[in-house]
Design a protein around this motif. Structure first.
Motif, PDB file in Angstrom:
ATOM      1  N   PHE A 149      -8.153  -3.869  -2.010  1.00  0.00           N
ATOM      2  CA  PHE A 149      -7.766  -3.459  -3.355  1.00  0.00           C
ATOM      3  C   PHE A 149      -6.351  -3.857  -3.715  1.00  0.00           C
ATOM      4  N   TYR A 150      -5.481  -4.093  -2.747  1.00  0.00           N
ATOM      5  CA  TYR A 150      -4.139  -4.554  -3.120  1.00  0.00           C
ATOM      6  C   TYR A 150      -4.198  -5.995  -3.605  1.00  0.00           C
TER       7      TYR A 150
ATOM      8  N   ARG B  79       4.743  -8.227 -11.294  1.00  0.00           N
ATOM      9  CA  ARG B  79       3.866  -9.100 -10.524  1.00  0.00           C
ATOM     10  C   ARG B  79       3.362 -10.200 -11.454  1.00  0.00           C
ATOM     11  N   GLY B 121       2.426   5.415  -2.292  1.00  0.00           N
ATOM     12  CA  GLY B 121       2.339   4.196  -3.082  1.00  0.00           C
ATOM     13  C   GLY B 121       1.486   3.148  -2.410  1.00  0.00           C
ATOM     14  N   GLY B 122       0.833   2.336  -3.225  1.00  0.00           N
ATOM     15  CA  GLY B 122       0.032   1.239  -2.703  1.00  0.00           C
ATOM     16  C   GLY B 122       0.395  -0.042  -3.405  1.00  0.00           C
ATOM     17  N   GLY B 123       0.739  -1.088  -2.643  1.00  0.00           N
ATOM     18  CA  GLY B 123       1.056  -2.372  -3.243  1.00  0.00           C
ATOM     19  C   GLY B 123       2.247  -2.280  -4.191  1.00  0.00           C
ATOM     20  N   GLY B 151       1.314   1.834   1.538  1.00  0.00           N
ATOM     21  CA  GLY B 151       0.313   0.939   2.096  1.00  0.00           C
ATOM     22  C   GLY B 151       0.270  -0.354   1.322  1.00  0.00           C
ATOM     23  N   THR B 152       0.035  -1.440   2.038  1.00  0.00           N
ATOM     24  CA  THR B 152      -0.109  -2.725   1.377  1.00  0.00           C
ATOM     25  C   THR B 152      -0.969  -3.638   2.239  1.00  0.00           C
ATOM     26  N   ARG B 153      -1.121  -4.865   1.802  1.00  0.00           N
ATOM     27  CA  ARG B 153      -2.100  -5.748   2.424  1.00  0.00           C
ATOM     28  C   ARG B 153      -1.674  -6.205   3.824  1.00  0.00           C
ATOM     29  N   VAL B 192      -5.951   2.045   6.266  1.00  0.00           N
ATOM     30  CA  VAL B 192      -5.737   2.457   4.880  1.00  0.00           C
ATOM     31  C   VAL B 192      -4.682   3.554   4.820  1.00  0.00           C
ATOM     32  N   VAL B 193      -4.004   3.613   3.672  1.00  0.00           N
ATOM     33  CA  VAL B 193      -2.851   4.517   3.534  1.00  0.00           C
ATOM     34  C   VAL B 193      -3.256   5.989   3.692  1.00  0.00           C
ATOM     35  N   PRO B 214      -3.526   0.772  -6.894  1.00  0.00           N
ATOM     36  CA  PRO B 214      -4.820   0.436  -7.493  1.00  0.00           C
ATOM     37  C   PRO B 214      -5.655   1.699  -7.686  1.00  0.00           C
ATOM     38  N   ILE B 216      -8.714   2.549  -7.147  1.00  0.00           N
ATOM     39  CA  ILE B 216      -9.542   3.006  -6.037  1.00  0.00           C
ATOM     40  C   ILE B 216      -8.658   3.660  -4.970  1.00  0.00           C
ATOM     41  N   MET B 217      -7.457   3.129  -4.796  1.00  0.00           N
ATOM     42  CA  MET B 217      -6.534   3.720  -3.833  1.00  0.00           C
ATOM     43  C   MET B 217      -6.123   5.118  -4.294  1.00  0.00           C
ATOM     44  N   VAL B 220      -9.184   7.582  -3.740  1.00  0.00           N
ATOM     45  CA  VAL B 220      -9.457   8.018  -2.361  1.00  0.00           C
ATOM     46  C   VAL B 220      -8.296   8.843  -1.818  1.00  0.00           C
TER      47      VAL B 220
END
Lengths: 154, 282
Positions: A149-150, B79, B121-123, B151-153, B192-193, B214, B216-217, B220
């Motif tokens: 998702f990222y 971005r 936070g994500g990404g 969390g990130t990729r 996953v975070v 995101p 979905i992040m 969840v």
């Protein structure tokens, strides 16, 4: 570590918490304490899954050999179980496990553990139930990682 | 040097020229603009966004990612995804952008004083959260535990890596980073975070969670906080993104169910938007 100390350690481990003293003693009888220094390989992908491991402290990286590249797909920490390849034939590990910090674990002899769980249906069912919970949780987490998702987010 | 004059009439649809002081590449596809407001400052609250106009190209909504207490310049982390953001990424020091705002609801920093603060936070979602983190650090005694989970990729996609490292070295903040995958040599968490939530201590009854990433992040994460850690849904705040055009609740482009992201949000209490996450096409 004495058997009493093993029982005490298992009783406070997240996976085994709530089991009776009797059941913990049966598990402790087929277990030993083991340590790995940072960077040491616990087991290799496709190796024989001859033990079950409960992480007591430290961190383990799970790696897959992907096109000659060692890809870490998950890290596991204290309170978690390290894999379940020992549970079912052909008793092979589907990934490698590397200690990324000094790790202390409880190691269960796989054959003795399987025999114990086969002969004690109550304990066997309880342990399997807990493993299903672990598998469900890890499968859900893996699916989320697959969604990437990222990478797909704007 | 050409000087852009201020417009005679200021309204919410008129962009104000802000000078680009610097452009910093954060990641391969993400950069931060440092912008100078014409009158020495811009008042905003953590979580708010501006509409940034790349002259002749178009406008995009971007959250402010700098401290709200040091507002002589503002930072906006962007971005590259389309024509406008690519154009903004080609700007240099001395160029100008048009700014409208700030707009939107802020993170509830005043209401949550005295509570544990869990920031997840994500990404690029860390960018809208950074002003909240700054405010918590600058007023550290106003909050109990301060936890930052990110969390990130991959390790190469960690945004604000230096600051995350600095926060991690502080004893009054718990900071944890996880990536979805990494090569051997990465000694941090992989996964996953949401897996980090169970590894930090906080009082669920006295915790407010600020979540951004995101959708979905965010979904969840909220579910994990509610089901796994007994955090009350109304103590979870998320920030939403949709196509925004006017940013003042007129055009309807950012409509999300019965709400407008630009005026009813972008920061929402989770229960206000939870059911909408499941509706495809909304």
């Amino acid at each position: 570590m004495s058997e009493a100390e093993l029982i005490e350690t298992l009783s406070s481990h997240d996976f085994f918490r709530g089991l009776s003293e009797t059941d913990l003693a049966k598990l402790a009888a087929v277990a030993t304490e083991i340590e790995f220094a940072s960077g040491k390989v616990v087991f290799k992908e496709n190796g024989t899954a001859d033990a079950a491991y409960a992480i007591v402290s430290g961190a383990i990286a799970l790696e897959l050999d992907v096109s000659a590249r060692d890809l870490i797909v998950q890290t596991l920490y204290d309170g978690e179980m390290l894999g379940w390849g020992w549970l079912y034939p052909p008793y092979r590990w589907s990934f490698s496990a590397i200690a990324i910090e000094p790790v202390r674990m409880i190691r269960f002899d796989a054959e003795q553990l399987r025999t114990l769980l086969d002969n004690d249906c109550g304990l066997g069912y309880e342990v399997m139930k807990r493993f299903v919970g672990v598998m469900t949780s890890r499968l859900g987490a893996t699916r989320l990682q697959l969604v990437d998702f990222y990478g797909n987010a704007n | 040097m050409e000087t852009l004059t201020e417009p005679a009439v200021i309204d919410q649809m008129t962009p104000i020229p802000f000078r680009v002081r610097s452009v910093r590449e954060e990641l391969s596809h993400t950069f931060t603009l440092e912008l100078e407001p014409p009158n020495g400052g811009l008042e905003f609250r953590p979580g708010q966004f501006t509409m940034i106009y790349a002259f002749g190209i178009g406008e995009v909504p971007i959250s402010i990612s700098s401290s709200s207490s040091k507002a002589t310049t503002i930072l906006q982390t962007i971005r590259r995804t389309g024509a406008v953001t690519h154009a903004l990424g080609r700007l240099k020091s001395g160029d100008y952008v048009g700014i409208r705002g700030p707009f939107g609801t802020p993170w509830p920093m005043q209401q949550i004083k005295g509570r544990d603060l869990l920031i997840i936070g994500g990404g690029i979602g860390l960018a809208p959260l950074r002003p909240a983190i700054y405010q918590a650090i600058e007023n550290r005694s106003d909050y109990e535990r301060l936890v930052v989970l990110y969390g990130t990729r991959t390790p190469d996609d960690i945004l604000f890596a230096r600051e995350l490292r600095e926060w991690g070295e502080r004893t009054d903040i718990t900071t944890m980073i996880t990536v979805d995958a990494a090569d051997r040599g990465w000694n941090g968490a992989v996964g996953v975070v949401t897996r980090l939530i169970g590894r930090v201590g906080f009082d669920p009854a006295n915790t407010t969670a600020l979540v951004c990433g995101p959708e979905i992040m965010m979904t969840v994460t909220a579910e994990r906080l509610i089901d796994g850690s007994s955090v009350a849904p109304e103590d979870i705040y998320v920030t939403m993104e949709r196509n925004m055009k006017c940013a003042i609740g007129v055009c309807g482009h950012c409509q999300f169910g019965g709400k407008f992201i630009c005026t009813n949000g972008a920061v929402f209490q989770y229960p206000a938007v939870a059911e909408l996450f499941d509706i495809k096409g909304v």
